[in-house]
Scaffold this motif. Structure first.
Motif, PDB file in Angstrom:
ATOM      1  N   ARG A 250       0.741  -1.281  -0.019  1.00 66.61           N
ATOM      2  CA  ARG A 250       0.030   0.028  -0.045  1.00 66.61           C
ATOM      3  C   ARG A 250       0.833   1.258   0.078  1.00 66.61           C
ATOM      4  O   ARG A 250       1.612   1.261   0.646  1.00 66.61           O
ATOM      5  CB  ARG A 250      -0.949  -0.056   1.322  1.00 66.61           C
ATOM      6  N   THR A 251       0.463   2.207  -0.735  1.00 61.56           N
ATOM      7  CA  THR A 251       1.246   3.344  -0.830  1.00 61.56           C
ATOM      8  C   THR A 251       0.301   4.814  -0.672  1.00 61.56           C
ATOM      9  O   THR A 251      -1.082   4.709  -1.045  1.00 61.56           O
ATOM     10  CB  THR A 251       1.995   3.661  -2.260  1.00 61.56           C
ATOM     11  N   VAL A 252       0.914   5.977  -0.468  1.00 65.24           N
ATOM     12  CA  VAL A 252       0.304   7.181  -0.583  1.00 65.24           C
ATOM     13  C   VAL A 252       1.121   7.832  -1.689  1.00 65.24           C
ATOM     14  O   VAL A 252       2.325   7.720  -1.829  1.00 65.24           O
ATOM     15  CB  VAL A 252       0.247   7.978   0.769  1.00 65.24           C
ATOM     16  N   ARG A 253       0.428   8.544  -2.554  1.00 63.35           N
ATOM     17  CA  ARG A 253       0.807   9.229  -3.625  1.00 63.35           C
ATOM     18  C   ARG A 253       0.980  10.602  -3.462  1.00 63.35           C
ATOM     19  O   ARG A 253      -0.060  11.334  -3.134  1.00 63.35           O
ATOM     20  CB  ARG A 253       0.457   8.836  -5.005  1.00 63.35           C
ATOM     21  N   ILE A 254       1.980  11.341  -3.918  1.00 66.18           N
ATOM     22  CA  ILE A 254       2.394  12.537  -3.843  1.00 66.18           C
ATOM     23  C   ILE A 254       2.661  13.375  -5.141  1.00 66.18           C
ATOM     24  O   ILE A 254       3.279  12.377  -6.036  1.00 66.18           O
ATOM     25  CB  ILE A 254       3.227  13.179  -2.601  1.00 66.18           C
TER      26      ILE A 254
END
Length: 247
Positions: free
Chosen positions: A182-186
């Motif tokens: 799982r990732t968060v994208r910026i």
């Protein structure tokens, strides 16, 4: 069976206590919720500037990394598959249909390629020299233009410092997944300044980077996983001299 308000309260309290114990034991956040950051390292809740700062710090502190993908520089596309750490690195590079290997140990850089590569580099003027260099680790003099050009591909700190910066106004662009993580994208300037996927599991390592202006896409893995960098044997090495054939 009718559940009385008192029993319902007791069950809620028990569930809350179990959740609190689980969070305390694992260090994870959230429990039994639709929160996309539940059970993560929590960076998804931060401002994009803080996420970028955390991921750069995590990358800088890691002992090693494996990166693969493309980098476009000076109008040329390089396809990289490199393993890097502070003391050196090794891997393959392909550009304009020509492939070669790079190996750096400390300050010493080696380039290994077939005779076709060296023949093209020399303009086809000395096939004998190309044959001698075929399949050998060729020492690259530090004053040679090739050293300045390629040593950065083997330098973990220099390479990551130049790559892990998005340009323009930062923003978050939702939760995603890279290679099952799982990732968060910026993003920078809504993506035109690059996008970066940061792991929500364990340390907030960068996992995928799309560079600004279409200047390549890279994936990162094996953070902190050490590997051996071995100096080539004398019979595998050629010292060409003060300057390599112009590439």
């Amino acid at each position: 069976m009718t559940v009385t308000p008192r029993r319902r309260t007791r069950r809620t309290a028990l569930a809350g206590a179990v959740c609190a114990l689980a969070v305390s034991a694992t260090g994870l956040t959230g429990c039994g919720s639709d929160d996309p950051d539940a059970g993560t390292n929590g960076v998804g809740r931060l401002k994009p500037e803080q996420i970028q700062s955390r991921t750069r710090a995590a990358a800088g502190s890691a002992e090693a990394v494996h990166l693969s993908g493309t980098v476009v520089t000076s109008g040329r596309t390089y396809t990289l598959d490199m393993r890097l750490k502070s003391e050196g690195g090794s891997g393959s590079v392909t550009s304009q249909g020509m492939a070669f290997r790079l190996l750096r140990i400390g300050e010493q850089l080696y380039l290994k390629a077939d005779a076709g590569f060296w023949d093209q580099a020399d303009g086809g003027g000395d096939t004998g020299a190309a044959d001698k260099l075929d399949g050998k680790f060729v020492k690259v003099p530090q004053g040679d233009p090739a050293y300045r050009k390629f040593s950065g591909f083997t330098d973990k700190d220099v390479l990551l410092e130049g790559l892990l910066t998005l340009h323009g106004e930062l923003a978050t662009d939702g939760h995603h997944e890279q290679a099952g993580v799982r990732t968060v994208r910026i993003t920078g300037d809504k993506g035109s300044g690059g996008t970066l996927d940061v792991s929500l599991e364990g340390k907030p390592y960068p996992l995928r980077l799309a560079r600004a202006g279409g200047a390549g896409t890279l994936s990162f893995s094996d953070w902190g996983k050490d590997f051996a960098v071995r100096k080539p044997a004398p019979d595998e090495t050629v010292d060409y001299g003060q300057q390599l054939p112009a590439s």
